[in-house]
Design a protein around this motif. Sequence first.
Motif, short mmCIF file in Angstrom:
data_model
loop_
_atom_site.label_atom_id
_atom_site.label_comp_id
_atom_site.label_asym_id
_atom_site.label_seq_id
_atom_site.Cartn_x
_atom_site.Cartn_y
_atom_site.Cartn_z
N ALA A 89 21.77 -65.15 24.07
CA ALA A 89 21.73 -65.08 22.60
C ALA A 89 21.21 -66.39 22.01
O ALA A 89 20.34 -66.38 21.13
CB ALA A 89 23.12 -64.76 22.06
N ALA A 90 21.74 -67.52 22.51
CA ALA A 90 21.30 -68.82 21.98
C ALA A 90 19.83 -69.08 22.36
O ALA A 90 19.06 -69.63 21.55
CB ALA A 90 22.19 -69.93 22.52
N GLY A 91 19.43 -68.66 23.58
CA GLY A 91 18.05 -68.87 24.00
C GLY A 91 17.08 -68.04 23.17
O GLY A 91 16.02 -68.53 22.75
N LEU A 92 17.44 -66.76 22.91
CA LEU A 92 16.57 -65.91 22.09
C LEU A 92 16.49 -66.43 20.66
O LEU A 92 15.43 -66.38 20.02
CB LEU A 92 17.10 -64.47 22.10
N PHE A 93 17.61 -66.92 20.17
CA PHE A 93 17.61 -67.50 18.83
C PHE A 93 16.68 -68.72 18.78
O PHE A 93 15.94 -68.92 17.80
CB PHE A 93 19.03 -67.89 18.44
N ALA A 94 16.70 -69.51 19.87
CA ALA A 94 15.82 -70.68 19.93
C ALA A 94 14.35 -70.26 19.92
O ALA A 94 13.52 -70.88 19.25
CB ALA A 94 16.12 -71.50 21.19
N VAL A 95 14.03 -69.19 20.67
CA VAL A 95 12.64 -68.70 20.67
C VAL A 95 12.24 -68.27 19.27
O VAL A 95 11.14 -68.58 18.78
CB VAL A 95 12.50 -67.51 21.65
N LEU A 96 13.16 -67.55 18.61
CA LEU A 96 12.87 -67.02 17.29
C LEU A 96 12.60 -68.11 16.26
O LEU A 96 11.64 -68.03 15.48
CB LEU A 96 14.05 -66.15 16.83
N ILE A 97 13.43 -69.15 16.27
CA ILE A 97 13.29 -70.16 15.20
C ILE A 97 12.37 -71.32 15.61
O ILE A 97 11.78 -71.98 14.76
CB ILE A 97 14.67 -70.70 14.76
N ALA A 98 12.24 -71.56 16.92
CA ALA A 98 11.44 -72.72 17.34
C ALA A 98 9.96 -72.40 17.47
O ALA A 98 9.11 -73.28 17.31
CB ALA A 98 11.97 -73.26 18.67
N ARG A 99 9.65 -71.11 17.77
CA ARG A 99 8.25 -70.75 18.01
C ARG A 99 7.32 -71.15 16.85
O ARG A 99 6.26 -71.72 17.07
CB ARG A 99 8.15 -69.24 18.28
N PRO A 100 7.72 -70.91 15.59
CA PRO A 100 6.78 -71.28 14.50
C PRO A 100 6.72 -72.78 14.21
O PRO A 100 5.78 -73.23 13.55
CB PRO A 100 7.36 -70.52 13.28
N VAL A 101 7.74 -73.55 14.65
CA VAL A 101 7.79 -74.96 14.25
C VAL A 101 7.64 -75.91 15.43
O VAL A 101 7.76 -77.13 15.25
CB VAL A 101 9.12 -75.26 13.51
N ILE A 102 7.42 -75.37 16.61
CA ILE A 102 7.46 -76.20 17.81
C ILE A 102 6.33 -77.24 17.82
O ILE A 102 6.41 -78.26 18.50
CB ILE A 102 7.38 -75.30 19.08
N HIS A 103 5.27 -76.98 17.05
CA HIS A 103 4.14 -77.92 17.03
C HIS A 103 4.43 -79.13 16.16
O HIS A 103 3.67 -80.10 16.18
CB HIS A 103 2.89 -77.20 16.51
N LEU A 104 5.49 -79.08 15.35
CA LEU A 104 5.81 -80.21 14.48
C LEU A 104 6.30 -81.39 15.31
O LEU A 104 6.89 -81.22 16.36
CB LEU A 104 6.88 -79.81 13.46
N ARG A 105 6.08 -82.58 14.78
CA ARG A 105 6.46 -83.77 15.53
C ARG A 105 7.43 -84.64 14.74
O ARG A 105 7.44 -84.61 13.52
CB ARG A 105 5.22 -84.59 15.86
N GLY A 106 8.21 -85.44 15.49
CA GLY A 106 9.04 -86.48 14.91
C GLY A 106 9.95 -86.02 13.80
O GLY A 106 10.68 -85.02 13.94
N ASP A 107 9.88 -86.73 12.67
CA ASP A 107 10.83 -86.47 11.59
C ASP A 107 10.60 -85.11 10.94
O ASP A 107 11.51 -84.54 10.34
CB ASP A 107 10.75 -87.58 10.54
#
Length: 319
Positions: A89-107
Motif C-alpha cells: 500500500a505504501a509503495g503503490l502510494f509512493a508510485v502514485l504521488i512520486a511519479r509526477p514530481v520525481i523529476h523535481l530537485r532539491g528544495d
Amino acid sequence: MNRRNLIYAILALVLVTSPAYLNAYWVDVLNSVGLYALLALSLNVILGDAGMYNMGHAAFYAVGAYCGAILNTQFDVPILWALPASAVAAGLFAVLIARPVIHLRGDYLLIVTVGIGEIIRIALINDVFGITGGPNGIFGIDRPEIFGFRIRRPHEFFWLIWGFVAITLFLFHRLHHSRFGRALNYLREDAVAAEGSGINTGRYRLAAFVVGAAWAGMAGNLFAAKMSIISPESFSFWESVVVFMIVILGGAGNMAGVLLGTFLIIGLPEMFRGFASGRMLVFGLVMMVMMVVRTQGILPPGPRKFKFLGLKGEGGKAS
C-alpha cells in the motif's frame, strides 16, 4: 576483525543484552528508538543514497499503519500478516504521488513532499473514505502473535522490533553494494553525469522512493501493532522533521550514522527528561552547532572501495 567491526560487535552485544538489566520503561524507549531507526533507514535510501529531499516521510508511515490497522480491525487479519499489505500500500502510494514530481530537485521536491504529508494527515482527520476513524483514529488493534505466542510486554516487543531492524540492516547493506545501490550513489553525486552514462535517472529515483516508502509502511504496521491505537496526530509533520533530522545529523548515506543519529535524537532526550524544557534548549543548541561545524553529519559515508581484479599475465602475476 578490524577495529571498526569490533566496535560494532561490542555495541550490538550491549544492545542485545540490554533487556536483561533495563526496566520496562527503558526497554520501551529502546523500542521507540528501533521504530525510528526503521523509519530513518527507509528514508536513508531516498535521502542518503539517492540524494532526494523528502520531508513527507510520515505519510508513508501513516499509510502502512492504517492499512495494517484496517485489515486487522475490520477483516480480522493478524496484524503481522498485514506487513506485506502495508508495504504494498505504501509503495503503490509512493508510485502514485512520486511519479509526477520525481523529476523535481532539491528544495522543490522537499516542498512538494511537505504538502503530501499534510494532505494525508488532513485526509485521515476528515475520514475521507469512512474507514480511518477520523480524528479519534482506530482502536482495538490486536497484539501481534508469532507461532501462537502473543507479544504484549516491552521486553517481548524488543525482539520483534530490533529483529526487524537487523533484517533491514542486512538487506539495505546488500542493496547499497548492489548495482542498484551504486547507481543511486552515482545519481546522488551527479545526476547529469549519471544520465549521460546511460542510467535511467527517473526510473532509479522512483524505485528508491518506492523502496523507502514500502519500508516505512512496514514500520507503520509495527507501530500500530505496538500501540494498538493509532490516530492522525501520530503522523504529523513533526515526525517527518525528526526522521529527516536523524538522517542528516547521523550522516546521510551511512547506516551506522543513521543508527547513531536515532539514538542521539530519540534516546538522549529521554535521559535528560528531568531537566524538563531545558533539555530541548540544549538539544536545539547542539543541533545548530553540529550543522555549522560538521555539515556532513557525525558519521558520513566513507569513500567506496572496489576490488581491483587485474589482468593476470604469464606466471599468475598481475599485469
